[in-house]
Every structure is written in C-alpha cells, then in structure tokens.
Design a protein around this motif. Sequence first.
Motif, PDB file in Angstrom:
ATOM      1  N   ALA A 218      26.648 -23.253 -21.758  1.00  0.00           N
ATOM      2  CA  ALA A 218      26.044 -24.593 -21.794  1.00  0.00           C
ATOM      3  C   ALA A 218      24.583 -24.584 -21.353  1.00  0.00           C
ATOM      4  CB  ALA A 218      26.845 -25.551 -20.913  1.00  0.00           C
ATOM      5  N   GLN A 260      38.092 -31.265 -27.632  1.00  0.00           N
ATOM      6  CA  GLN A 260      37.022 -32.075 -27.042  1.00  0.00           C
ATOM      7  C   GLN A 260      37.007 -31.929 -25.526  1.00  0.00           C
ATOM      8  OE1 GLN A 260      34.931 -33.141 -29.378  1.00  0.00           O
ATOM      9  NE2 GLN A 260      33.620 -33.552 -27.616  1.00  0.00           N
ATOM     10  N   GLU A 261      38.201 -31.922 -24.947  1.00  0.00           N
ATOM     11  CA  GLU A 261      38.341 -31.791 -23.485  1.00  0.00           C
ATOM     12  C   GLU A 261      37.804 -30.436 -23.018  1.00  0.00           C
ATOM     13  OE1 GLU A 261      42.064 -31.949 -20.527  1.00  0.00           O
ATOM     14  OE2 GLU A 261      42.211 -33.390 -22.170  1.00  0.00           O
ATOM     15  N   LEU A 263      35.620 -28.493 -24.588  1.00  0.00           N
ATOM     16  CA  LEU A 263      34.162 -28.451 -24.763  1.00  0.00           C
ATOM     17  C   LEU A 263      33.452 -29.155 -23.609  1.00  0.00           C
ATOM     18  CD1 LEU A 263      33.856 -29.162 -28.609  1.00  0.00           C
ATOM     19  CD2 LEU A 263      33.199 -27.052 -27.451  1.00  0.00           C
ATOM     20  N   GLU A 264      33.973 -30.321 -23.241  1.00  0.00           N
ATOM     21  CA  GLU A 264      33.369 -31.064 -22.126  1.00  0.00           C
ATOM     22  C   GLU A 264      33.453 -30.270 -20.833  1.00  0.00           C
ATOM     23  OE1 GLU A 264      35.202 -34.941 -22.063  1.00  0.00           O
ATOM     24  OE2 GLU A 264      34.439 -35.399 -24.084  1.00  0.00           O
ATOM     25  N   ALA A 265      34.579 -29.573 -20.654  1.00  0.00           N
ATOM     26  CA  ALA A 265      34.782 -28.790 -19.418  1.00  0.00           C
ATOM     27  C   ALA A 265      33.763 -27.663 -19.296  1.00  0.00           C
ATOM     28  CB  ALA A 265      36.202 -28.226 -19.383  1.00  0.00           C
ATOM     29  N   GLY A 267      30.767 -27.867 -20.736  1.00  0.00           N
ATOM     30  CA  GLY A 267      29.436 -28.485 -20.838  1.00  0.00           C
ATOM     31  C   GLY A 267      28.837 -28.543 -22.225  1.00  0.00           C
ATOM     32  N   THR A 269      28.808 -30.279 -26.353  1.00  0.00           N
ATOM     33  CA  THR A 269      29.162 -31.466 -27.136  1.00  0.00           C
ATOM     34  C   THR A 269      29.796 -31.085 -28.473  1.00  0.00           C
ATOM     35  OG1 THR A 269      26.915 -31.492 -28.021  1.00  0.00           O
ATOM     36  CG2 THR A 269      27.363 -32.950 -26.143  1.00  0.00           C
ATOM     37  N   GLU A 270      29.519 -29.877 -28.959  1.00  0.00           N
ATOM     38  CA  GLU A 270      30.159 -29.402 -30.193  1.00  0.00           C
ATOM     39  C   GLU A 270      30.398 -27.908 -30.083  1.00  0.00           C
ATOM     40  OE1 GLU A 270      27.980 -29.396 -33.874  1.00  0.00           O
ATOM     41  OE2 GLU A 270      26.091 -28.895 -32.897  1.00  0.00           O
ATOM     42  N   SER A 271      31.310 -27.411 -30.890  1.00  0.00           N
ATOM     43  CA  SER A 271      31.629 -25.987 -30.817  1.00  0.00           C
ATOM     44  C   SER A 271      30.503 -25.150 -31.417  1.00  0.00           C
ATOM     45  CB  SER A 271      32.952 -25.691 -31.538  1.00  0.00           C
ATOM     46  OG  SER A 271      32.742 -25.659 -32.937  1.00  0.00           O
TER      47      SER A 271
END
Length: 370
Positions: A218, A260-261, A263-265, A267, A269-271
């Motif tokens: 990230a 989605q969870e 990715l957020e973990a 940091g 927003t998209e793969s």
Amino acid sequence: MKIGIVGLPNVGKSTLFNALTKSYSAPAENFPFCTIEPNVGIVDVKDPRMDALSEMSKTQKIVYAHTEFVDIAGLVKGASKGEGLGNKFLANIREVDAIVHVVRAFDDENVMREQGREDAFVDPLADIDTINLELILADLESVNKRYARVEKIARTQKDKDSVAEFNVLQKIKPVLEDGKSARTIEFTEEEQKVVKGLFLLTTKPVLYVANVDEDVVADPDSIDYVKQIRDFAATENAEVVVISARAEEEISELDDADKQEFLEAIGLTESGVDKLTRAAYHLLGLGTYFTAGEKEVRAWTFKRGMKAPQAAGIIHSDFEKGFIRAVTMSYDDLVKYGSEKAVKEAGRLREEGKEYVVQDGDIMEFRFNV
C-alpha cells in the motif's frame, strides 16, 4: 493479443499468472524452471464503467473485454546461447505482442535466487539487466546476420526496400551494441514499418511489475527496490505496476465482499491484478467501446486509431461490409445526463460516418445493410 509474463526463476511469475487467471494450472514451486511449457490464460479486463452501464441498462449480464497472458519459462544468464531453457524462452517470447517483466522487490531468504548469484541477494536492476541483456544479445545476433547481406544489396543494386532496411539496421546496431533495447530508439512512421518486419524482441512494448511484500504494497513510494525499478523504466518510457503476487493469489480465491475487506485490510482500493490488466491493455494501444441494451452490456476491444466501419467489423464482418453509420455517445455524457434520452435532448447523441475515429469509452449502435 498475447502478453508474455517473463522474469528470472522464482520472482513470482507463476504466482502472478495464477492470480491473473484465477486458475492453478501454473505450478509455483521454489526451484528454477518450474514452468517449462508456457501456460496460457484468458483474463477479463475489469472496467468499472461497465457496472454503471449495467445499472442504467437494467441488465445483469456483463461481458468484459479480455486479453491473453502467457507464463513463460524462467530465464537465466546465457539464454541467448541456449543456456537453461534459453532457446525455448526466446522462441516463446517471439510469439507475444507485449512483455510483462516481473521483478523481485521483496526480501525473503526462503525463496531461492538464480543459481550462481554471488552479489546482493535482492538486486532488481541486476535482475532486469540479466533478462534485457539476453534479449539484446538475441536481437544483435539477428541484426548482424541481416546487416552484411542487406548492406550489399543496398549498395550494389540500390534497391529501395533494402536501402530503407539498411538505414534502420544502422540505427539499431550501435544501440544494441551499447547494451540498450531497441525500444529506446525513436523511429519515424516509415522506419516503424521496417522495424516491424525485423521481429526484434527488444522492440516489443514492456511493462515492469515490481513484486513486493504484502505488508508494504500500500506504500510503494517507501520501497527502495521500487524506486530503482521506476528510475530504470523511465529510461525506456515504460510503466511500472507495483503488486504483491502472493496477496493477489489469495485475493483471487475470495468472493467480492471478502475481496473488498481484504483489500481494505492491506490498504488498497483495487487489486493489483485489475491495475495490471488495464495497464497491459493500454500498453498494446487498445481501447474499449461498448454496446449496451437490456440483454447485455459488452466491451469490445479495438486498436486505437481505428475507424467506425472497422470497429463495427469486430462484432461481425457484415457490420463492416454494410456499414451505414454509427449512433454514438460517450460514456462520460451518459453518466452526466443520466439516460440516452437526456443525452439526445442535450444534443450529444451523434451519428458518425465512415471516417469517424472511434474513441475509448464510446457507446455505439451500428446501422448497416447487407
């Protein structure tokens, strides 16, 4: 269009391929030459614009554009002379339209390095140089073989095509001898036609992928390895995509909510895979136009610069043969005004003829008669 994934052994090529294709056909083991025959996978080019179109068209069926990825056997020093799987590697790479070059940018002493490596355990620039040098040497051999023969014809027979080819070879040869790729040379439009016929490896467009640790993906700007790769890529006007192949492989197993969870973990927003497929698509000079209706929303791939009749022919040859016109609006206008009716009322719905150059994001309906 075919895109070849290349890199030294154990840099994460097959792991990335598995994530891209959501398949586990490519073995990803911790030893060189784990991939011998190239694995081929068709990959959807995810485009967020299609979700909005689907909502507006009230259809559940979305058909994405796609591209073909080929996982090519790991290369080692001396491949241009047939070392390792060199000959196989070079033959496979000749068949692709563009190259995704995976470079190791993570520290992990449990993952083997290229055999015989005596210097730094992780050295992205040395890795890039190893692959590029083998491709340069293979190209130099091809150029040298043609050089004397073409020079003779150009000088003695004054053959127009041979003169044009010899001028291009004179431009390429010293650059390759200097250890640089032919893609660093600026060619005129006429020269480009000659270059295309030489089938050189180092003229293929390239995208560098920095494969980093999951816990720093990230914040790529903080990674020195990534900075090194970006600085080098800038000398070739090449793009760099930063991903964690291991994280991407995990993501590819999850459903949309869990994805989605995850990715957020970490940091994001998209793969990285979605980012990479889009970057590879643009690398090939491709664009997308859409057809949208109650039955489906579909993305069609076209070569940028293509005119409306040729773009219509991608759907069916009859559309090109009997082309009359294309009813066209831009995706941005549709989103701005909210419906085709509102776009029309705003005077933004267009009827385009045979000379219209199709733009990325056009929504088109073709009128034809055969």
